[in-house]
Design a protein around this motif. Structure first.
Motif, PDB file in Angstrom:
ATOM      1  N   ILE A 336       0.835  -1.198   0.000  1.00 13.87           N
ATOM      2  CA  ILE A 336       0.000   0.000   0.000  1.00 13.87           C
ATOM      3  C   ILE A 336       0.874   1.254   0.000  1.00 13.87           C
ATOM      4  N   PHE A 337       2.137   1.120   0.417  1.00 14.76           N
ATOM      5  CA  PHE A 337       3.067   2.241   0.357  1.00 14.76           C
ATOM      6  C   PHE A 337       3.808   2.208  -0.976  1.00 14.76           C
ATOM      7  N   ALA A 338       4.225   3.374  -1.430  1.00 14.51           N
ATOM      8  CA  ALA A 338       4.934   3.473  -2.706  1.00 14.51           C
ATOM      9  C   ALA A 338       6.376   3.864  -2.458  1.00 14.51           C
ATOM     10  N   GLN A 339       7.279   3.254  -3.189  1.00 12.46           N
ATOM     11  CA  GLN A 339       8.677   3.622  -3.042  1.00 12.46           C
ATOM     12  C   GLN A 339       8.952   4.944  -3.734  1.00 12.46           C
ATOM     13  N   ASP A 340      10.043   5.566  -3.363  1.00 13.50           N
ATOM     14  CA  ASP A 340      10.395   6.878  -3.898  1.00 13.50           C
ATOM     15  C   ASP A 340      10.475   6.838  -5.424  1.00 13.50           C
ATOM     16  N   GLU A 341       9.945   7.873  -6.046  1.00 15.59           N
ATOM     17  CA  GLU A 341       9.923   8.058  -7.497  1.00 15.59           C
ATOM     18  C   GLU A 341       9.046   7.029  -8.207  1.00 15.59           C
ATOM     19  N   SER A 342       7.990   6.615  -7.542  1.00 14.47           N
ATOM     20  CA  SER A 342       6.964   5.813  -8.218  1.00 14.47           C
ATOM     21  C   SER A 342       6.016   6.746  -8.961  1.00 14.47           C
ATOM     22  N   VAL A 343       5.567   6.315 -10.120  1.00 14.99           N
ATOM     23  CA  VAL A 343       4.517   7.036 -10.846  1.00 14.99           C
ATOM     24  C   VAL A 343       3.214   6.291 -10.609  1.00 14.99           C
ATOM     25  N   MET A 344       2.201   7.023 -10.156  1.00 11.67           N
ATOM     26  CA  MET A 344       0.902   6.427  -9.858  1.00 11.67           C
ATOM     27  C   MET A 344      -0.102   6.941 -10.889  1.00 11.67           C
ATOM     28  N   ILE A 345      -0.672   6.025 -11.661  1.00 15.36           N
ATOM     29  CA  ILE A 345      -1.624   6.405 -12.701  1.00 15.36           C
ATOM     30  C   ILE A 345      -3.021   5.984 -12.271  1.00 15.36           C
ATOM     31  N   ALA A 346      -3.943   6.933 -12.231  1.00 12.93           N
ATOM     32  CA  ALA A 346      -5.339   6.602 -11.945  1.00 12.93           C
ATOM     33  C   ALA A 346      -5.833   5.682 -13.059  1.00 12.93           C
ATOM     34  N   SER A 347      -6.185   4.459 -12.699  1.00 11.77           N
ATOM     35  CA  SER A 347      -6.391   3.454 -13.746  1.00 11.77           C
ATOM     36  C   SER A 347      -7.774   2.806 -13.738  1.00 11.77           C
ATOM     37  N   GLN A 348      -8.650   3.207 -12.834  1.00 11.24           N
ATOM     38  CA  GLN A 348      -9.967   2.584 -12.793  1.00 11.24           C
ATOM     39  C   GLN A 348     -11.040   3.653 -12.686  1.00 11.24           C
ATOM     40  N   GLY A 349     -12.051   3.531 -13.536  1.00  8.57           N
ATOM     41  CA  GLY A 349     -13.131   4.516 -13.554  1.00  8.57           C
ATOM     42  C   GLY A 349     -13.748   4.597 -14.929  1.00  8.57           C
ATOM     43  N   LEU A 350     -14.455   5.701 -15.197  1.00  8.80           N
ATOM     44  CA  LEU A 350     -15.094   5.929 -16.477  1.00  8.80           C
ATOM     45  C   LEU A 350     -14.389   7.074 -17.197  1.00  8.80           C
ATOM     46  N   PRO A 351     -14.198   6.960 -18.511  1.00  8.57           N
ATOM     47  CA  PRO A 351     -13.347   7.905 -19.238  1.00  8.57           C
ATOM     48  C   PRO A 351     -14.050   9.171 -19.705  1.00  8.57           C
ATOM     49  N   GLY A 352     -14.747   9.867 -18.818  1.00  5.14           N
ATOM     50  CA  GLY A 352     -15.273  11.172 -19.189  1.00  5.14           C
ATOM     51  C   GLY A 352     -14.138  12.137 -19.450  1.00  5.14           C
ATOM     52  N   GLU A 353     -14.413  13.190 -20.208  1.00  8.20           N
ATOM     53  CA  GLU A 353     -13.341  14.108 -20.586  1.00  8.20           C
ATOM     54  C   GLU A 353     -12.720  14.790 -19.368  1.00  8.20           C
ATOM     55  N   SER A 354     -13.496  14.987 -18.312  1.00  6.06           N
ATOM     56  CA  SER A 354     -12.950  15.613 -17.108  1.00  6.06           C
ATOM     57  C   SER A 354     -12.543  14.587 -16.050  1.00  6.06           C
ATOM     58  N   ALA A 355     -12.673  13.291 -16.372  1.00 10.21           N
ATOM     59  CA  ALA A 355     -12.326  12.244 -15.412  1.00 10.21           C
ATOM     60  C   ALA A 355     -10.808  12.124 -15.271  1.00 10.21           C
ATOM     61  N   LEU A 356     -10.375  11.601 -14.130  1.00  6.83           N
ATOM     62  CA  LEU A 356      -8.942  11.507 -13.838  1.00  6.83           C
ATOM     63  C   LEU A 356      -8.289  10.253 -14.395  1.00  6.83           C
ATOM     64  N   ILE A 357      -9.063   9.271 -14.800  1.00 11.45           N
ATOM     65  CA  ILE A 357      -8.488   8.004 -15.238  1.00 11.45           C
ATOM     66  C   ILE A 357      -7.445   8.239 -16.332  1.00 11.45           C
ATOM     67  N   CYS A 358      -6.268   7.665 -16.130  1.00 11.11           N
ATOM     68  CA  CYS A 358      -5.087   7.748 -16.991  1.00 11.11           C
ATOM     69  C   CYS A 358      -4.208   8.972 -16.725  1.00 11.11           C
ATOM     70  N   ARG A 359      -4.573   9.801 -15.741  1.00 14.20           N
ATOM     71  CA  ARG A 359      -3.678  10.877 -15.335  1.00 14.20           C
ATOM     72  C   ARG A 359      -2.589  10.313 -14.415  1.00 14.20           C
ATOM     73  N   ALA A 360      -1.410  10.912 -14.479  1.00 12.39           N
ATOM     74  CA  ALA A 360      -0.258  10.408 -13.727  1.00 12.39           C
ATOM     75  C   ALA A 360       0.095  11.337 -12.581  1.00 12.39           C
ATOM     76  N   ALA A 361       0.388  10.744 -11.423  1.00 14.00           N
ATOM     77  CA  ALA A 361       0.891  11.474 -10.252  1.00 14.00           C
ATOM     78  C   ALA A 361       2.265  10.913  -9.899  1.00 14.00           C
ATOM     79  N   PHE A 362       3.024  11.680  -9.141  1.00 13.02           N
ATOM     80  CA  PHE A 362       4.399  11.303  -8.809  1.00 13.02           C
ATOM     81  C   PHE A 362       4.540  11.249  -7.296  1.00 13.02           C
ATOM     82  N   VAL A 363       5.143  10.172  -6.815  1.00 17.97           N
ATOM     83  CA  VAL A 363       5.320   9.989  -5.377  1.00 17.97           C
ATOM     84  C   VAL A 363       6.793  10.143  -5.040  1.00 17.97           C
ATOM     85  N   THR A 364       7.069  11.160  -4.238  1.00 13.35           N
ATOM     86  CA  THR A 364       8.429  11.395  -3.767  1.00 13.35           C
ATOM     87  C   THR A 364       8.344  12.274  -2.529  1.00 13.35           C
ATOM     88  N   GLY A 365       9.450  12.433  -1.820  1.00 10.31           N
ATOM     89  CA  GLY A 365       9.473  13.319  -0.668  1.00 10.31           C
ATOM     90  C   GLY A 365       8.447  12.934   0.382  1.00 10.31           C
TER      91      GLY A 365
END
Length: 471
Positions: A336-365
């Protein structure tokens, strides 16, 4: 279970002021405690007296929203949730004609924004790089009077443990709660010596500038990557200006997928450009790392003070500050924890134009201390030559976003096809380019962490000042 603060228990006088109301909500929300503490201060001023005369607390009013795809004809537009995000690169554009018809839509640097409909009391500070953007009518604007109060100090109070509970307590409505400017006009704002207010203001201003620097940094890293890879044609992908693929032949169809959108002719054109330059596939880069979702697990609630971990979901994973639930990490899998410099991509949901699915976040610090739901696709590089910060600079781009969107499968909550995502081409660039781009991302996230620290320091100073004055 929420308990009353034993240092400031509910008093009989409070019950009388509430007409002997005996349900717990008014007394445990923190609003009564905050208001009573502020009453003990030697000097406070109503919010309406420290904001612009006549219209210092207002919202834009209802508008007819006309959206445009070309930034040249539009203004970036904040919804009531968008004001919480850390990266404003993906805002929709509302037509300039709409903003011209209603100039109250625009926001100015130094204002405080407060969500006023639905979820009440989420607060954001208008930082310098978004001056002139448009904002939803579901957000209150608080415009300080420069001759009466410093904007950063006012923002610190409004988002403090004293401001937020009182604001939230003013909500009305049964189905969809809301607040109006008049509901918070008399909110008591504590006043202190000039040196204290200036110190708090400077911290908030510095945090806002660092967040603007963070935004510029991640954008610069992505632009640098596409320029270094010779992909200037894709650097500014105008996806909606491409003709829709209403009918097209598909080659190479196999048992992995027979879904038409996975063979979209528009994305095939983009993929062919990526494949025409030196590249490695995402699956190859992550072979010795990770390219998969987290494990499902049962959430066991825990208190924040007892070693619990804050669980971040797909929505608040993109905010400046997450608002997840606290869980017991000992009763959950280690991943459940992410190691430093992991990229987390929202991968589950419905693909509306304003939806977050497939957006990338970065885990560091500081974000490595949080736990993450299984709904994130974990992208962890297995090769030091391709650091996670470099992968993020690519995966946050509009190009990678559209490529991943073309790989969705499923009917209800959709997911990214495990075979197709591994085939995503990642531009190679030179080792020097990769290191420079990765360092730009790292520097941007150090700015973001420092902004959080400065904001926390401002709130700590404000809390100390209030409690010292109330003694």
């Amino acid at each position: 279970m929420k308990l009353v603060n034993t240092d400031n228990p509910v008093r009989a006088g409070w019950l009388l002021e509430q007409s002997a109301r005996l349900d717990a909500a008014p007394y445990l929300s923190g609003a009564y405690e905050a208001r009573k503490l502020l009453e003990r201060l030697p000097r406070t001023e109503p919010l309406k007296d420290v904001t612009r005369r006549g219209n210092g607390i207002f919202h834009a009013g209802r508008v007819s929203r006309r959206w445009v795809n070309n930034p040249e004809h539009g203004v970036p537009f904040f919804s009531s949730t968008d004001i919480l995000e850390a990266d404003f690169s993906f805002l929709p554009y509302i037509a300039r004609s709409v903003v011209k018809e209603n100039p109250r839509l625009t926001i100015e640097q130094g204002w405080t924004l407060i969500t006023r409909s639905g979820t009440i009391g989420r607060i954001s500070y208008v930082r310098p790089d978004v001056d002139g953007y448009a904002c939803s009518e579901h957000v209150l604007r608080v415009a300080p009077r420069s001759d009466k109060i410093l904007s950063g100090y006012l923002n610190a109070f409004l988002q403090s443990r004293y401001g937020i509970p009182i604001i939230v307590s003013q909500a009305s409505g049964s189905i969809v709660q809301h607040i109006e400017p008049s509901h918070i006009a008399d909110l008591p704002v504590p006043r202190f010596e000039v040196e204290i207010e200036e110190r708090i203001h400077d911290l908030i201003q510095s945090a806002a500038s660092l967040r603007a620097g963070f935004q510029a940094g991640v954008r610069a890293a992505t632009a640098d990557l596409f320029k270094s890879a010779g992909l200037t044609d894709l650097a500014d992908l105008r996806w909606h200006e491409k003709p829709r693929a209403l009918g097209f032949p598909a080659e190479g169809v196999n048992s992995n997928s027979i879904r038409a959108s996975n063979y979209d002719a528009r994305i095939k054109e983009v993929m062919s450009i990526l494949q025409s330059i030196p590249h490695r596939t995402l699956g190859d880069i992550c072979k010795a790392g990770k390219l998969g979702s987290g494990s499902r697990f049962k959430r066991i609630e825990a208190d924040a003070e007892s070693g619990a971990a804050l669980l971040v979901g797909q929505k608040d994973g993109f905010w400046m500050r997450p608002e997840g639930r606290w869980i017991n990490p000992a009763r959950a899998p280690r991943e459940i924890f992410a190691q430093d410099e992991s990229v987390m991509i929202a991968s589950q949901g419905l693909p509306g134009e304003s939806a977050l699915i497939c957006r990338a976040a970065f885990v560091t610090g500081s974000w490595t201390k949080y736990a993450y739901t299984q709904h994130f696709l974990r992208v962890v590089s297995g090769q030091p030559a391709f650091p996670g910060a470099y992968l993020f600079a690519f995966l946050r781009s509009e190009v990678a976003f559209r490529c991943l969107r073309s790989m969705l499968v499923g009917t209800g909550p959709q997911d990214i096809h495990p075979v197709l995502r591994a085939e995503l081409p990642v531009p190679l660039c030179t080792p020097a380019d990769r290191e420079r781009i990765a360092n730009t991302v790292r520097s941007a996230y150090r700015d973001r962490d420092e902004a959080d620290r400065l904001e926390d320091e401002a709130l700590r100073l404000l809390d100390e000042a209030v409690r010292d004055a109330a003694r």
